[in-house]
Structures are given as C-alpha cells and as structure tokens.
Design a protein around this motif. Structure first.
Motif, PDB file in Angstrom:
ATOM      1  N   GLU A  57     -56.272 108.835 -61.851  1.00  0.00           N
ATOM      2  CA  GLU A  57     -55.656 108.694 -63.128  1.00  0.00           C
ATOM      3  C   GLU A  57     -55.120 107.246 -62.975  1.00  0.00           C
ATOM      4  O   GLU A  57     -54.995 106.804 -64.190  1.00  0.00           O
ATOM      5  CB  GLU A  57     -54.521 109.889 -63.439  1.00  0.00           C
ATOM      6  N   ILE A  58     -54.266 106.873 -61.982  1.00  0.00           N
ATOM      7  CA  ILE A  58     -53.494 105.774 -62.006  1.00  0.00           C
ATOM      8  C   ILE A  58     -54.495 104.751 -62.202  1.00  0.00           C
ATOM      9  O   ILE A  58     -54.261 103.561 -63.094  1.00  0.00           O
ATOM     10  CB  ILE A  58     -52.511 105.738 -60.882  1.00  0.00           C
ATOM     11  N   ARG A  59     -55.352 104.761 -61.420  1.00  0.00           N
ATOM     12  CA  ARG A  59     -56.383 103.462 -61.296  1.00  0.00           C
ATOM     13  C   ARG A  59     -57.199 103.305 -62.657  1.00  0.00           C
ATOM     14  O   ARG A  59     -57.299 102.188 -63.039  1.00  0.00           O
ATOM     15  CB  ARG A  59     -57.427 103.940 -60.290  1.00  0.00           C
ATOM     16  N   ALA A  60     -57.202 104.362 -63.496  1.00  0.00           N
ATOM     17  CA  ALA A  60     -57.985 104.643 -64.812  1.00  0.00           C
ATOM     18  C   ALA A  60     -56.944 103.911 -65.731  1.00  0.00           C
ATOM     19  O   ALA A  60     -57.375 103.298 -66.625  1.00  0.00           O
ATOM     20  CB  ALA A  60     -58.249 105.907 -65.216  1.00  0.00           C
ATOM     21  N   HIS A  61     -55.828 104.205 -65.469  1.00  0.00           N
ATOM     22  CA  HIS A  61     -54.668 103.735 -66.716  1.00  0.00           C
ATOM     23  C   HIS A  61     -54.793 102.281 -66.514  1.00  0.00           C
ATOM     24  O   HIS A  61     -54.563 101.160 -67.339  1.00  0.00           O
ATOM     25  CB  HIS A  61     -53.316 104.189 -66.424  1.00  0.00           C
ATOM     26  N   LEU A  62     -54.714 101.725 -65.186  1.00  0.00           N
ATOM     27  CA  LEU A  62     -54.578 100.276 -64.805  1.00  0.00           C
ATOM     28  C   LEU A  62     -55.799  99.791 -65.304  1.00  0.00           C
ATOM     29  O   LEU A  62     -55.739  98.325 -65.759  1.00  0.00           O
ATOM     30  CB  LEU A  62     -54.414 100.053 -63.426  1.00  0.00           C
ATOM     31  N   ARG A  63     -56.851 100.260 -65.187  1.00  0.00           N
ATOM     32  CA  ARG A  63     -58.215  99.445 -65.687  1.00  0.00           C
ATOM     33  C   ARG A  63     -58.090  99.369 -67.010  1.00  0.00           C
ATOM     34  O   ARG A  63     -58.490  98.301 -67.636  1.00  0.00           O
ATOM     35  CB  ARG A  63     -59.377 100.305 -65.082  1.00  0.00           C
ATOM     36  N   LEU A  64     -57.751 100.210 -67.861  1.00  0.00           N
ATOM     37  CA  LEU A  64     -57.717 100.432 -69.162  1.00  0.00           C
ATOM     38  C   LEU A  64     -56.803  99.210 -69.876  1.00  0.00           C
ATOM     39  O   LEU A  64     -56.992  98.512 -70.908  1.00  0.00           O
ATOM     40  CB  LEU A  64     -57.097 101.583 -70.110  1.00  0.00           C
ATOM     41  N   LEU A  65     -55.642  99.096 -69.094  1.00  0.00           N
ATOM     42  CA  LEU A  65     -54.726  98.074 -69.383  1.00  0.00           C
ATOM     43  C   LEU A  65     -55.120  96.680 -69.352  1.00  0.00           C
ATOM     44  O   LEU A  65     -54.911  95.825 -70.116  1.00  0.00           O
ATOM     45  CB  LEU A  65     -53.163  98.252 -68.755  1.00  0.00           C
ATOM     46  N   ALA A  66     -55.871  96.667 -67.979  1.00  0.00           N
ATOM     47  CA  ALA A  66     -56.453  95.237 -67.715  1.00  0.00           C
ATOM     48  C   ALA A  66     -57.440  95.028 -68.831  1.00  0.00           C
ATOM     49  O   ALA A  66     -57.678  93.739 -69.150  1.00  0.00           O
ATOM     50  CB  ALA A  66     -57.002  95.126 -66.307  1.00  0.00           C
ATOM     51  N   GLU A  67     -58.173  95.629 -69.317  1.00  0.00           N
ATOM     52  CA  GLU A  67     -59.326  95.534 -70.197  1.00  0.00           C
ATOM     53  C   GLU A  67     -58.620  95.218 -71.462  1.00  0.00           C
ATOM     54  O   GLU A  67     -59.220  94.219 -71.976  1.00  0.00           O
ATOM     55  CB  GLU A  67     -60.106  96.915 -70.263  1.00  0.00           C
TER      56      GLU A  67
END
Length: 880
Positions: free
Chosen positions: A28-38
């Motif tokens: 979940e943390i990695r998914a949040h970081l990926r969405l913010l980066a995108e």
C-alpha cells in the motif's frame, strides 16, 4: 465488544503471522508513492525529482510501519520472540559450547528434579485421606516411653472427654489366614474401631464401611477386604459382597471392598504396615483401666481447631486421668498429639532436606560452570556487542537480549534435565528403603514439571546476569580498534572466584559422602548381638504349644538343619506389634513400679543358639519351664546392669507382664531370673531402645516366627519347610520366608541409600568442578597465546611457562579447598543424627578428602596446561 475482539484477533495474527500483513502494508505504501510520483511527472517533473517529492509529501514511511506494528501486534512480546529466536540461532552456531552448557545444566537441574520429586511426594504432598490436614496421631506416654499405644480404656476416655476431635479411632494389626476356600495365604488383619476406616476412606469400591451396628453384641461377624485381595482371591467378583466365608468352624460376611489406591501410611514404629488385606470391627471394652495397651490411635480435628489446642486439651485429659487412676499416676501417664503426616516423615525429613541442600549445591556448581563458559564466550562476542552499541543499541536492550539467550539455554538444559531426572527417579525407586517405600507414590507430576521449569528459568537468569552486565560495558574506541580476543581481556578475577566456589561446594559434598560412607562401613561391622548368617525365618498360622513343638521336631529332621526355635518378635523386623511393658524388682516402691519398660519376647529352648546370641551366664529354658512350674525368665545384660548393678542377677525375682492363662490374657507375674543374654538389637543397629525380658512360650503364647539354622543353602529349605507344615495343617500358609541376614541388610538400607545418593551428587559435583577448572585453564591459555609466544621468543622454556600457567590456575583450587574446609566444619554437624561410629569433624575424612580433591584439581589444571608445550612461537606471535 466486537471491536475489541477484532483488535485482539489482529494483534494475535500480527504476533504469530506478521509476514503477510506487513507485505500488504508495504504494498500500500509503494502504491501511494507511485501515484504521487505519477501526479508530479504529469506536472512536468523529472522521474527522479517526482519520486523525491512523493516521498517528502507522503512522510516518514518507516515511522508509519513502526506505528502499524504497535497497533497490530504486542510489541514487547514480538521483541521477546525475536530475542528467543536469535538466542536459539546462537546456540546452533556454537554446538560445542551449547552441548557442554546444556549437559552441565541437565546434570544440575536433573538432580534437583529427582530429589524434588521425592520431597514433593513425601513431605509436601498431603496424605491421600479426606481432611488429611486435620488428621492427628495420638501417642500415650508411660514412664520413659513417649510413643506407646493406647488401651481400650484410654481410647474410650479420649472419646468422652475431648471436645476438639470429632472422631477418634484405633487399629491393631496381626497376621491372619484368608477366609474361605482356596490355597492357604497369610495376610495382615487389622482390627479397627467402627469409625477408623471412615476417617481414612471417603467411599469403598464395593459395599460399605463399618457402622456402629457392626460392634453390637449380637451383630454378625463383618469383614472388609482390600482391593488387591478382592482381585487376586475373588477375581474382582462384585458378588463377594454379603457372601459368607469360612473362618475355622464359624463364618464371616464380607460387607465392603476398599478402593484400589487405599493403603495405610503410619509411622514406621507404629507396627501398622502399609498393606492390610482384612479388616474386622473391634468391640472396645472401656471398663478396665489396667487393660493391655495395643491400639494405635488417630483422630480428626474439628473445623477451626489447631494441633496446639488439641495438645493442650490432651494434656488436661492426661492430668485428669492421673488424678483418678492411681496406676496412671504411677506410670506418669501423658498424651502426645502430632499431625499424622509430620509424624509419618519425622525419620526421613532431615535426610530429605539435607539431600535437597546437596542438589542445590550441585545446581550452583553447574551454574558456575555455565557462567565461566559465558564469560569466556563474551570475549569472542565483544566486537559484536561493540558494533551494536556503536549503531545505537541501548545497554538495557543488550542486557535483555543476552539474558533471553541465557534463559533459552536454561530451558534447554531443563528439557534435557527432565530425561535425566526420569532416569534418576527410576534408580531411586529401585534403591529406596522401606522408610520411603511406605510414604507415597514417587513419580513425575505437574508440580514437578512446574518446579523444573521454574528452576530452569531462574538458573538462566542467575548465570546470565554476570555475563550480560560484563558484555554490556564496552569501550567503543578500544573495542572497535581491537580484535575480538583483546576486547574481552581483564576478567580473570570473576572466573577464578567461580572456580573457588565450585571447589568449595564440591569439598562439602565429598566430606558429607566420606562421613556417610564411613557410617555405612561401621554398620557393616556393628555387632547386632546375634549371628545372622545361615539362619532362615518364616511364619505360619498361630498355633498352641503342641503344634509349635511338633513342627519344631519335624523341622529338625530336614537334612542340613542344625537347630530350630521360635520367637514372638524377630530382630530388626516389625511384622508384629512390639510387646513391651513395665518391670520392677522386689522392693520397688509402688510409685516407681511403672516407670521402667522392657521389651518382652516369647521364645522356646534353643532360640539363642539358633540366632547365635551369647548366653552370658545362667541357663537356657527347658521344656519343663511352663506355667505349671516355677515361672522363670531370661534377661539381657543391659537390664541386669540397670536393675542389679554390681550383683549377680541369677535367682532374683522380677515382676513382669505375661499371660500364662492364654493368649493376650495379660497379668502381673513374679518370675525368677535363670539366665542373662547379651543385648540383641531388635529395633535398630545403632541404638539400644529398651532392655529385654525373655519368657517361655508357655507363659506368653502369641503369634511367633520360626528360626532355623542350617548348614545347607537356605534356598533349598523352602520346599521341605512347606511340606512339614502341610503335614500338620494343610490350611496353614507359610509366609515371610526370609533370611535373617536380609533383615539386617534392610536395617542398613536407609544409610546405604543416603550414602549412595550423596556419593552420586558428590561425583557429579566433582565432574562439573573438573570441567570448570579445565575450561578456565584452557581459556587462560587461549587468551594468553600471544603473550606466551613473546615469552618463548624471549627465551622462556616450555616447562617454565607450564609451571607458570599451572601455578596460576591452581591458586583458585587451593582457595576453594580452604573455603570448603571452613564450610564443612560449619555444616557437617547437621549430619550428626545420621552418623554412627564417626564424628562430624573426623580428621581422617577431612584429610583424605582434602588430599583427593587437591590431586584431582591439580590434574584438571595440568592436563590442559600441557598445551603450552605444543605452541609454536611463530604461530603464537600472529595469534589474534
């Protein structure tokens, strides 16, 4: 409630299955970081800058993970579990260290487990009776005898006058044949008051217990049998209840069967054996104050009453009886009340407590050994500890981790100790004497397992404290610059002190062993007053003089039989209740006629010759010494010296109790002394309990044992003896065929048992101490290898270095010997009551043990110290 349950379930899952939940949270943390980066990339940022901006906006991911762990698990338990796993990995990484440590602990904790099992069964476990904590045994005091049985009159008076006992009952045990058809069998018969069995048994296995109706004048004869007799004699048939069994020319009705686990646990001097197979009700006649004293009396206190109050009440009752009954006043009659369990174990309590102290010594030696191993190991782990401190580990965290490792080690030793303890218990059961055989079931129990676990954990904490605190004190600069061995130097004093402690404790145990072994050797050479070799004994159904005389004549026809006779009480055997009473010579004042007591023995001519007793003066009995002629007696030399000091006792008259009118019809009688025999040890090999008076069987007919001296092997006599008895009475059983030597061996059994156990403990202690001495010597050489190389390079010889290492490591051994010597002088007086023929401070024992332990300690130092002669200087100079 549902919310709390969900939290509990989540924490439980997080504790035992943390991996899946943690991976989901990380995803979940990695998914949040990926969405913010995108999102940042869509705004025109480069990929690297977008990833950095996403991490800044999201916050500290590690902190979120720690917070989640605190919410989803019990963090202290998780930390503890990780420490346990780490400790187990450390033990697997060092198999030699782990094996030595676990075996040391297994020996120490295993010995504790075995002895605690005995202590728990004998001293701590309540007796298997209802309201066992309220059961008391009541002894009568007559003259100089304070553990006498009660008469029927005394029992009745106690029942009438006591307000603190709700029940008082009594028992008398003798031999009997089993009623009914079948092979003749001799068993123990207990004549009991109607309430005796209900004091000790809640409910029978079959039928009922005795009731007051069973002792009414016209009541039919009733019988209660043991579970064992019910099974072997009647095949466990429930129909035995209310069945009438033949007893001679009359019949008796079985009314009950006792439970399978029921047995009598009475003091060993009460003449109440453990296994009694038959019980019949006893009608108490309370009209005669002067009746025979034969009942062993017990009582149950009322709720709220104490034993001290019961003793005070009994003192008052005894005082009242002394005022109303002149003979009681003359005999200085008294009553003594004691808890039944305390009285049962009074002869073994000190022994078991001292043995328990011995195993505690062994455990301390084992712990000292493990401490030494851990201190040595901490030197090798010093660099690891230094790095952990350097990266921020708190001192408390390091101590907790090391203590957890030690507790894991202690529990591992405890698990191994259960196996060692089980084997030790098997050995104890095979060797234990009669005094322990009658006192409860000795077996592993939940209480024993709980004790072993507690000792294991406590031992882990005890031997882990010193290494944990030592390892947590690190010098960061020196520790990071130095090698692993250098970082651990400078801790010689604690290891030397531990070696001294091991040697001192071993010395105490070895001295105790030496004293007990010398006691046992003295018992092997003690003169019991008779020659037991080649003498066989047996009993059969009680008979009159004609039966006994005819059987003796038939026994003398057996090939190899040299002589045969009878006696009412065999030496060192308690099969029959002891018979003793007051005696006095002519001219004794009435107030002194009940103050001195002697054992009475009923015999026939040839008894002294058969057992090998020495007739000092006078003559043996003859067949003419019966009730119709002058009544005569033979006394022992102790009574002769006490009653007529400096005089010839032959021809003097003595007033004793006998029964010339029939069995147990006691009366006071004047007898003439016709012989003096050397004192025979009837009760103990080491103590003269009472002097002895012998009377002809015709003056005191009672159940007897036969004694046969033979030149033939005793094992070959059993069949001919049974055949001769069967010729006279086919229904008469032959029981207790036992060599007189075996009775002597049984009298030595407790001393042999204690000497063996203390010797085994001393052997374990000595082994552990030698391992400790050798280990410290080896470690000191390993730590000083570089120094030794330098000394050799500068010209020192191997023998010179060997003397240096040997001398330095022998110093703690000598210090331990001196401390052990002082401890032994202080502690060995506790063994005073267990010793015979040797003093607690015996110089020969102390000197021999000191020399022996010094030689063993020197050898333990020398063997590993020889390693210095194999060191190559070039290798030693490069040694880290």
């Amino acid at each position: 409630m549902i919310s709390r349950f969900r939290v509990f379930a989540a924490k439980l899952q997080g504790l035992f299955a943390p991996g899946h939940d943690a991976r989901e949270f990380d995803d979940e943390i990695r998914a949040h970081l990926r969405l913010l980066a995108e999102r940042f990339i869509a705004q025109g940022m480069r990929q690297e800058d977008a990833a950095a901006a996403a991490r800044r906006q999201f916050g500290n991911a590690t902190l979120l993970q720690e917070n989640r762990r605190e919410l989803r698990t019990w963090l202290p338990l998780e930390t503890l579990w990780r420490d346990v796993c780490y400790g187990a990995r450390q033990l697997r990484r060092n198999p030699l260290f782990s094996t030595i440590a676990v075996l040391s602990l297994a020996l120490g904790i295993g010995a504790n487990t075995a002895i605690f099992t005995v202590v728990h069964a004998v001293l701590l476990q309540p007796l298997p009776y209802p309201h066992a904590d309220r059961l008391a045994i009541i002894w009568s005091g007559l003259g100089n005898e304070h553990r006498a049985p009660a008469s029927e009159y005394e029992l009745d008076q106690l029942r009438q006058r006591s307000r603190l006992f709700d029940q008082i009952g009594g028992i008398w045990v003798t031999n009997s044949g089993v009623p009914g058809e079948g092979e003749p069998e001799q068993v123990k018969l207990g004549q009991v008051t109607d309430n005796f069995l209900s004091l000790l048994c809640s409910k029978p296995a079959q039928g009922r217990l005795f009731t007051p109706e069973d002792i009414q004048a016209n009541a039919p004869a009733a019988l209660i049998i043991s579970y064992g007799l019910w099974q072997r004699r009647f095949g466990g048939d429930p129909g035995v209840i209310r069945r009438q069994l033949r007893v001679g020319n009359s019949s008796i009705t079985v009314v009950g069967v006792l439970p399978q686990d029921f047995h009598l646990i009475f003091p060993d001097d009460s003449s109440v054996p453990t296994n009694v197979d038959l019980f019949e009700p006893l009608r108490v006649d309370s009209s005669q104050p002067g009746g025979p004293s034969y009942l062993r009396t017990i009582g149950r206190l009322r709720l709220g009453a104490s034993f001290a109050q019961a003793q005070s009440e009994s003192d008052e009752i005894a005082s009242q009886l002394r005022r109303t009954v002149p003979t009681f006043n003359d005999a200085k009659f008294s009553l003594r009340v004691a808890p039944l369990q305390d009285d049962d174990v009074r002869n073994v309590r000190r022994t078991l407590v001292l043995l328990f102290g011995g195993v505690v010594f062994v455990l301390l030696i084992a712990c000292a050994n493990v401490v030494n191993l851990l201190l040595a190991r901490s030197g090798y782990r010093m660099r690891e500890t230094t790095i952990r401190v350097a990266v921020g580990a708190a001192r408390s965290r390091i101590i907790r981790q090391l203590l957890t490792e030690c507790i894991v080690l202690g529990i591992s030793g405890g698990v191994a100790a259960v196996g060692a303890g089980w084997l030790a218990i098997k050995g104890l059961l095979a060797l234990r004497p009669e005094s322990l055989l009658r006192l409860g079931a000795i077996q592993l129990s939940p209480a024993v397992f709980a004790y072993t676990l507690s000792v294991s954990i406590l031992a882990g904490i005890v031997f882990g404290l010193a290494p944990a605190f030592t390892a947590s004190r690190v010098d960061l600069v020196r520790g990071l610059k130095s090698g692993p061995r250098v970082a651990g130097r400078g801790r010689k004093l604690p290891r030397a002190a531990l070696i001294s402690a091991e040697v001192a404790l071993s010395f105490v145990l070895l001295v105790g062993t030496g004293l007990l072994v010398r006691t046992f050797l003295a018992l092997l050479h003690v003169n019991p007053g008779f020659q037991p070799g080649n003498v066989l004994t047996f009993t059969t159904s009680p008979g009159n003089y004609n039966f006994v005389h005819e059987l003796l004549q038939k026994l003398l026809t057996i090939p190899g039989v040299q002589s045969a006779s009878i006696v009412s009480h065999l030496p060192l055997d308690d099969s029959y209740p002891n018979w003793y009473d007051a005696y006095y010579p002519e001219g004794t004042a009435p107030s002194q006629q009940s103050t001195t007591l002697a054992d009475s023995r009923s015999i026939l001519p040839g008894y002294f010759q058969t057992i090998g007793a020495t007739l000092v003066e006078g003559r043996d009995f003859t067949e003419a010494d019966d009730a119709a002629h002058q009544h005569v007696a033979i006394i022992d030399d102790a009574l002769a010296k006490e009653t007529w000091p400096g005089q010839d006792p032959l021809g003097h008259k003595l007033n004793i109790s006998d029964s010339p009118k029939g069995p147990y019809q006691f009366e006071r009688d004047w007898v003439v002394v016709v012989g003096v025999v050397e004192h025979v040890q009837y009760h103990s090999l080491t103590t003269m309990v009472r002097p002895q008076v012998y009377v002809p069987f015709q003056l005191a007919p009672r159940p007897v044992s036969f004694v046969v001296r033979a030149s033939a092997p005793l094992a070959n006599l059993a069949a001919p003896i049974r055949a001769q008895v069967a010729k006279l009475n086919a229904n008469a059983p032959v029981a207790r065929l036992i060599a007189l030597n075996e009775l002597v061996n049984q009298a030595r059994a407790q001393n042999r048992f204690v000497a063996f156990l203390v010797g085994a403990l001393a052997g374990i202690a000595l082994l552990l101490a030698c391992i400790g001495i050798a280990g410290v010597t080896w470690y000191s050489i390993a730590q000083r290898t570089n120094e030794i190389g330098i000394r050799i390079a500068l010209g020192a010889g191997s023998n010179e270095i060997l003397r240096m290492i040997f001398g330095q490591n022998l110093v703690p051994v000598i210090a331990g010997l001196l401390v052990g010597l002082a401890l032994s002088f202080a502690l060995t007086p506790l063994l005073q009551t267990m010793l015979f023929g040797v003093r607690p401070g015996d110089p020969l024992t102390f000197g021999a043990i000191s020399t022996f332990l010094l030689l063993v300690g020197a050898l333990a130092c020398y063997l590993p110290a020889r390693r210095v002669t194999e060191i190559e200087p070039n290798t030693a100079l490069r040694y880290e």
